[in-house]
Design an enzyme around this catalytic site. Structure first.
Site, PDB file in Angstrom:
ATOM      1  N   SER A 118       0.819  -1.214   0.000  1.00 58.01           N
ATOM      2  CA  SER A 118       0.000   0.000   0.000  1.00 58.01           C
ATOM      3  C   SER A 118       0.849   1.258   0.000  1.00 58.01           C
ATOM      4  O   SER A 118       0.346   2.348  -0.287  1.00 58.01           O
ATOM      5  CB  SER A 118      -0.914   0.020   1.236  1.00 58.01           C
ATOM      6  N   HIS A 139      -3.022  -3.744  -5.577  1.00 55.05           N
ATOM      7  CA  HIS A 139      -3.358  -3.280  -4.232  1.00 55.05           C
ATOM      8  C   HIS A 139      -4.860  -3.394  -3.960  1.00 55.05           C
ATOM      9  O   HIS A 139      -5.665  -2.628  -4.465  1.00 55.05           O
ATOM     10  CB  HIS A 139      -2.907  -1.824  -4.058  1.00 55.05           C
ATOM     11  N   GLU A 151      -6.213  -1.331  -7.102  1.00 57.58           N
ATOM     12  CA  GLU A 151      -5.243  -0.535  -7.851  1.00 57.58           C
ATOM     13  C   GLU A 151      -4.263  -1.476  -8.556  1.00 57.58           C
ATOM     14  O   GLU A 151      -3.612  -2.299  -7.899  1.00 57.58           O
ATOM     15  CB  GLU A 151      -4.489   0.402  -6.912  1.00 57.58           C
ATOM     16  N   ASN A 189      -4.533   6.205  -1.401  1.00 54.67           N
ATOM     17  CA  ASN A 189      -3.808   6.748  -0.251  1.00 54.67           C
ATOM     18  C   ASN A 189      -3.229   8.125  -0.540  1.00 54.67           C
ATOM     19  O   ASN A 189      -3.021   8.932   0.374  1.00 54.67           O
ATOM     20  CB  ASN A 189      -2.697   5.792   0.178  1.00 54.67           C
TER      21      ASN A 189
END
Length: 505
Positions: A118, A139, A151, A189
């Site tokens: 991540s 991800h 992702e 993120n």
């Protein structure tokens, strides 16, 4: 074609990835250095399938088929037949590199190696492998079966054919792939930074307390306020991500973390998992706004509304007329009027000086996020607090919740959402991903009420730009400098989702 999927790591993420892969009909090999943990993970997954069958979410045939597809192996060599290996182990670069080096010696040259990292660079993980072109990021988000976005990350040397195969794999599991370049934080993120970092900055400036900030952002459409979110995630998870992205971008001011979070992390105030964070648990945070008990029975003071913004003036004039509150419609306010200014990115004090108003009788209203049921009212250091409380009480009689805050550039919602949109614009400028994938990833991965670029369009990109420029001028803080992506699209009257045309030779 991918047929055999190996999952390395039997923790929450590995277990979830194994579950959805077997449900989709793939042969799944589950490995963990602790074979007992892998066996328990398989038992937990089978129990979950049984529950799904009992609820009618999985047919008996598919439940039985999924169980037959999931097998535990006790050595890495047992993964030799894999077409795809998904690593879901500890978030440590050296440990992941060691694992990939071992996999290099086990699997065929046609096997794809994917990392569920991540926060680490896919390119760095791939650098020590024999065939870095077959290494990519995949991800998933926790809990994997429920979080439908994945992702797919293109490392610097990843083969495009690998990315294509991973996209198809994700779709076959019933999830939604979004493509991202190998950049710090990838999409979700990265895009989610401003929501919490700007809220922490507002708290640091003593603009409002934790519960008021959360109430305002809930009123703006978020399911959880930023501090509720940090308590749910845990500061032991969220703060290191803040620091990692900040450092990986070489101290880019837009991603600057807060010493408030660092200090609370050191004190062990992690959130729900520790029983205390920004709120105390197991009790549910009380986010109901307070209403003053004793004020004048009826509002009788004339209200004068600044005409600096005609749209904001019209909005508030209609609202206060609906509430049967007298309006002062003169060019300059009368001696006893309550003066209301409607700044975008500025504080009330600046408006007081510019318009020559009585600071004691002046407040600001955030018309960018005002509604018939919720309104943020900003005091300046000289505002009569009794007058502000009287306004709050009176509007509560009309079922409008008023959030009182101290003087600040950009109120609360303005500055947080303008920052979110600005970060998304800069991600688009960097070509981290397509604008459409960015919006999709944020809605699915963060449950935002809208994608940041679409939201910027709806609120008005020119107004977002005005908020950012005024905050930058007022504070000198480069965290608020507007992205070139935003500036150019405002100049040309384009949507923030508009990509540049490919240049042709």
């Amino acid at each position: 074609m991918l047929r055999v999927i190996a999952v390395v790591g039997a923790g929450a993420m590995g277990k979830g990835i194994a579950q959805i892969s077997a449900q989709a009909g793939f042969q799944v090999l589950l490995f963990d250095v602790n074979t007992a943990a892998a066996e328990k993970a398989r038992a937990d997954i089978c129990l979950q399938w049984d529950k799904m069958q009992d609820k009618g979410k999985l047919s008996p045939h598919l439940c039985s088929a999924a169980k037959s597809k999931l097998r535990v192996v006790d050595t890495l060599s047992g993964l030799a037949s894999s077409d795809l290996v998904i690593e879901a182990i500890i978030e440590n670069l050296d440990v992941k590199r060691d694992l990939f080096a071992q996999l290099d010696e086990v699997v065929s040259e046609h096997c794809i190696l994917a990392t569920n990292t991540s926060s680490l660079s896919v390119t760095s993980i791939a650098a020590k492998t024999r065939l870095p072109q077959r290494v990519a990021g995949l991800h998933f988000f926790n809990p994997v079966p429920l979080m439908k976005v994945v992702e797919v990350i293109h490392g610097l040397r990843t083969d495009t054919a690998v990315i294509s195969q991973l996209r198809i794999f994700v779709q076959e599991t019933g999830h939604t792939p979004v493509l991202a370049k190998d950049t710090p934080g990838f999409i979700v993120n990265h895009a989610g930074r401003a929501y919490v970092t700007e809220a922490l900055k507002i708290l640091q400036e003593n603009v409002a307390d934790v519960s008021v900030i959360d109430q305002i952002m809930r009123s703006a459409g978020f399911k959880l306020g930023p501090f509720e979110l940090m308590d749910l995630t845990g500061l032991d998870v969220s703060h290191p991500v803040m620091e990692a992205i900040y450092q990986q971008y070489y101290q880019e001011p837009r991603y600057r973390p807060s010493q408030i979070a660092a200090q609370r992390l050191q004190a062990g105030l992690l959130g729900r998992k520790s029983g205390e964070g920004f709120y105390s648990y197991p009790t549910t945070p009380d986010l109901s706004p307070t209403i003053p008990e004793s004020v004048d029975a009826r509002w009788h003071i004339p209200i004068w509304i600044s005409r600096q913004d005609t749209e904001a003036h019209a909005l508030l004039s209609a609202f206060f007329a609906h509430c049967d509150m007298p309006l002062d419609t003169s060019t300059s306010p009368s001696e006893h009027a309550l003066c209301i200014v409607t700044p975008f990115g500025e504080d009330v004090s600046t408006c007081v000086v510019r318009e020559g108003l009585d600071a004691r009788r002046t407040v600001g209203v955030d018309t960018m996020f005002a509604s018939d049921v919720s309104m943020t009212v900003m005091l300046n250091p000289a505002t009569d607090a009794h007058l502000a409380q009287q306004l709050k009480r009176n509007l509560s009689e009309f079922n409008c919740i008023v959030h009182l805050i101290q003087d600040s550039v950009g109120f609360v919602a303005q500055r947080i959402i303008a920052s979110i949109v600005n970060v998304a614009c800069d991600m688009s400028q960097q070509a981290v991903c397509s604008p459409a994938d960015l919006d999709l990833a944020v809605v699915l991965g963060l449950a935002y009420p809208d994608g940041p670029l679409s939201w910027g369009d709806k609120l008005g990109a020119s107004r977002i730009l005005l908020v950012l420029r005024n905050m930058l001028d007022s504070t000198g803080d480069p965290r608020y400098r507007p992205s070139p992506w935003l500036v150019r699209r405002v100049q040309l009257g384009l949507s923030l989702l508009q990509q540049a045309q490919d240049a042709k030779n």
